[in-house]
Design an enzyme around this catalytic site. Structure first.
Site, PDB file in Angstrom:
ATOM      1  CE  LYS A   1     -82.024 -60.946  15.206  1.00  0.00           C
ATOM      2  NZ  LYS A   1     -82.150 -60.388  15.228  1.00  0.00           N
TER       3      LYS A   1
ATOM      4  CB  ALA B   1     -81.511 -52.215  12.275  1.00  0.00           C
ATOM      5  N   GLY B   2     -81.359 -54.425  14.931  1.00  0.00           N
ATOM      6  CA  GLY B   2     -81.667 -56.266  15.339  1.00  0.00           C
ATOM      7  C   GLY B   2     -82.613 -57.023  14.793  1.00  0.00           C
TER       8      GLY B   2
ATOM      9  N   GLY C   1     -78.318 -58.556  10.155  1.00  0.00           N
ATOM     10  CA  GLY C   1     -77.396 -57.928   8.765  1.00  0.00           C
ATOM     11  C   GLY C   1     -76.295 -58.016   9.184  1.00  0.00           C
TER      12      GLY C   1
ATOM     13  CG  ASP D   1     -78.925 -62.828  16.420  1.00  0.00           C
ATOM     14  OD1 ASP D   1     -78.667 -62.851  17.304  1.00  0.00           O
ATOM     15  OD2 ASP D   1     -78.956 -61.346  16.274  1.00  0.00           O
TER      16      ASP D   1
HETATM   17  O1  C5P Z   1     -73.148 -62.477  20.929  1.00  0.00           O
HETATM   18  P1  C5P Z   1     -72.972 -60.681  20.636  1.00  0.00           P
HETATM   19  O2  C5P Z   1     -71.152 -60.108  20.371  1.00  0.00           O
HETATM   20  O3  C5P Z   1     -74.038 -60.482  19.317  1.00  0.00           O
HETATM   21  O4  C5P Z   1     -73.549 -60.280  21.405  1.00  0.00           O
HETATM   22  C1  C5P Z   1     -73.595 -59.118  22.088  1.00  0.00           C
HETATM   23  C2  C5P Z   1     -73.505 -58.016  23.583  1.00  0.00           C
HETATM   24  O5  C5P Z   1     -74.884 -59.039  23.456  1.00  0.00           O
HETATM   25  C3  C5P Z   1     -73.048 -58.929  24.167  1.00  0.00           C
HETATM   26  O6  C5P Z   1     -71.685 -58.631  24.871  1.00  0.00           O
HETATM   27  C4  C5P Z   1     -73.846 -58.922  25.726  1.00  0.00           C
HETATM   28  O7  C5P Z   1     -73.905 -58.285  26.428  1.00  0.00           O
HETATM   29  C5  C5P Z   1     -74.765 -59.459  25.299  1.00  0.00           C
HETATM   30  N1  C5P Z   1     -75.639 -60.805  24.818  1.00  0.00           N
HETATM   31  C6  C5P Z   1     -76.036 -61.641  26.338  1.00  0.00           C
HETATM   32  N2  C5P Z   1     -76.491 -62.475  25.952  1.00  0.00           N
HETATM   33  C7  C5P Z   1     -76.885 -63.884  24.680  1.00  0.00           C
HETATM   34  C8  C5P Z   1     -76.556 -62.102  23.959  1.00  0.00           C
HETATM   35  C9  C5P Z   1     -75.963 -61.094  23.619  1.00  0.00           C
HETATM   36  O8  C5P Z   1     -76.106 -60.951  27.075  1.00  0.00           O
HETATM   37  N3  C5P Z   1     -77.172 -64.611  24.709  1.00  0.00           N
END
Ligand code: C5P
Length: 309
Positions: free
Chosen positions: A12, A103-104, A107, A142
C-alpha cells in the site's frame, strides 16, 4: 479438512497521511487515504489434516519465520478467534517476499491480512471483511485496510476503514533508499518534535463523502505528516522526492513512516524512465507498478489479490 490457496498480498501507499492527536493508549489518531499498488508478496497456504503443526517457509532467508513474523501471529490469532485450539489442522505457509520490509509499504501487514483471508476460506469460517479486520487489528494498525482495498480512508488507530472508489489509472514509482525506518521511532520523533497537532480540512471530509473520486481530486491533497520530521534525519528522502518530481511525477510523497518515497505518473513510459533513473543509484531499489493490485481471480486458480468486496 484439506485445501490450498494462493494469494497475492499487495503493498500500500498512503496518498494522504495525517497524524492527529496522541490517544490515551499511546497510539495516534490517523486520517489516511490508503491505496494498494501492484507490488505484491505471495502467500501460499496449505492445510495438512495429518498434523496439527504450523510450518512456515520464506524465499527471503533474512526474514524471521518465528513468532516475530506477522503471518505466524496471524495464524495463532485465527486459531484462537475460531476456537480451534488443538483441533486445528496443520498449516503450511510459504511466503514469497517482493515488498521491501519496514519500508512504509505495509508488506508484513498485507501478508498477515492474506493469511487471515486464506484461512477464513480454507477453514470455512464464514467471517465477513469486518470480522477479519477485527481479528487483524490486534496485530497491527495497517491490517484492517487490506480487507477493504484497493482504496479506503482509514481513521481511528487504523481500525475505522471507509472504502472509497478511486476512478482512473496511474503508474506509481516506489523508491526505497536502502535502509529501514522503524514505525515506532518515526511516531516518537514526530510527537516529540512538533508543537501543534494539524487539523483536517473540509476537503478531507469531502473525500470520504464523494461517491467516486478521481486522481485529480486526491493529488492536490497528498501530504504526509511524517515528512517534515523525518527528512532532517534522512535528507536522501527529499532528494528522491525531488528526483521523482523532476522526472515528471504529478506528486511525490513519503509512504507511511518511510523510508519508501513514491511518485504518481500518468503513463507507463514516464514511470519506467523514472524507475530506471532511480534504480541506477547503488543501494536504492525502484519499482514502477500500476496504481492498483491485479483484478480478482478464482480461488482454485492462480494466485489472487487480497481484496474483499
Ligand atoms: O500498530 P502497529 O504495530 O503498526 O504500530 C507500530 C507503532 O506505531 C506503535 O507501537 C505506535 O508507537 C505507533 N502507532 C501510533 N499510532 C497509530 C499506529 C501506530 O502511534 N495509529
Amino acid at each position: 479438512m484439506e485445501g490450498t490457496i494462493h494469494l497475492f498480498a499487495p503493498a500500500k501507499v498512503n496518498l494522504v497521511l495525517r497524524v492527529l492527536d496522541r490517544r490515551p493508549d499511546g497510539y495516534h489518531h490517523l486520517w489516511s487515504f490508503m491505496q494498494t499498488v501492484g507490488l505484491e508478496d505471495e502467500v501460499r497456504l496449505r492445510l495438512r489434516p495429518d498434523s496439527h503443526e504450523l510450518r512456515v517457509s520464506c524465499d527471503d532467508a533474512t526474514l524471521p519465520i518465528d513468532g516475530r513474523n506477522l503471518v505466524v501471529r496471524a495464524v495463532a490469532l485465527v486459531r484462537k478467534a475460531a476456537c480451534l485450539h488443538d483441533q486445528s489442522p496443520g498449516i503450511e505457509i510459504h511466503l514469497v517476499k517482493r515488498i521491501p520490509v519496514s519500508a512504509g509499504l505495509g508488506g508484513g501487514s498485507s501478508d498477515a491480512a492474506a493469511t487471515i483471508l486464506g484461512l477464513n476460506r480454507l477453514l470455512r469460517l464464514g467471517w465477513s471483511a469486518s470480522d477479519m479486520a477485527r481479528v487483524g487489528q490486534a496485530l497491527g494498525s495497517d491490517i484492517p485496510f487490506f480487507f477493504f482495498a484497493p482504496s479506503a480512508v482509514v481513521q481511528g488507530r487504523g481500525e475505522e476503514v471507509t472504502p472509497v472508489t478511486l476512478t482512473g489509472k496511474r503508474w506509481v514509482v516506489l523508491v526505497h533508499p536502502g535502509f529501514p525506518i522503524e514505525t515506532r521511532w518515526a511516531y516518537e520523533r514526530l510527537s516529540e518534535a512538533r508543537t501543534s497537532v494539524p487539523t483536517l480540512s473540509d476537503a478531507h471530509d469531502r473525500l470520504v463523502r464523494q461517491a467516486a473520486l478521481s486522481w485529480e481530486d486526491v493529488i492536490p491533497l497528498m501530504e504526509n505528516d511524517f515528512e517534515p520530521w523525518l527528512t532532517p534525519a534522512h535528507p536522501v528522502l527529499r532528494e528522491i522526492k525531488e528526483e521523482l518530481l523532476a522526472q515528471g511525477a504529478e506528486a511525490a510523497l513519503l509512504s507511511g513512516s518511510g523510508a519508501t518515497v513514491f511518485g504518481i505518473f500518468r503513463d507507463q513510459s514516464s514511470a519506467m524512465r523514472a524507475q530506471a533513473s532511480a534504480g541506477r543509484i547503488p543501494g536504492r531499489r525502484a519499482y514502477a507498478v500500476r496504481s492498483e493490485a491485479r483484478p480478482a481471480a478464482s480461488q482454485s486458480g492462480p494466485p489472487q489479490p487480497l481484496s474483499v468486496g
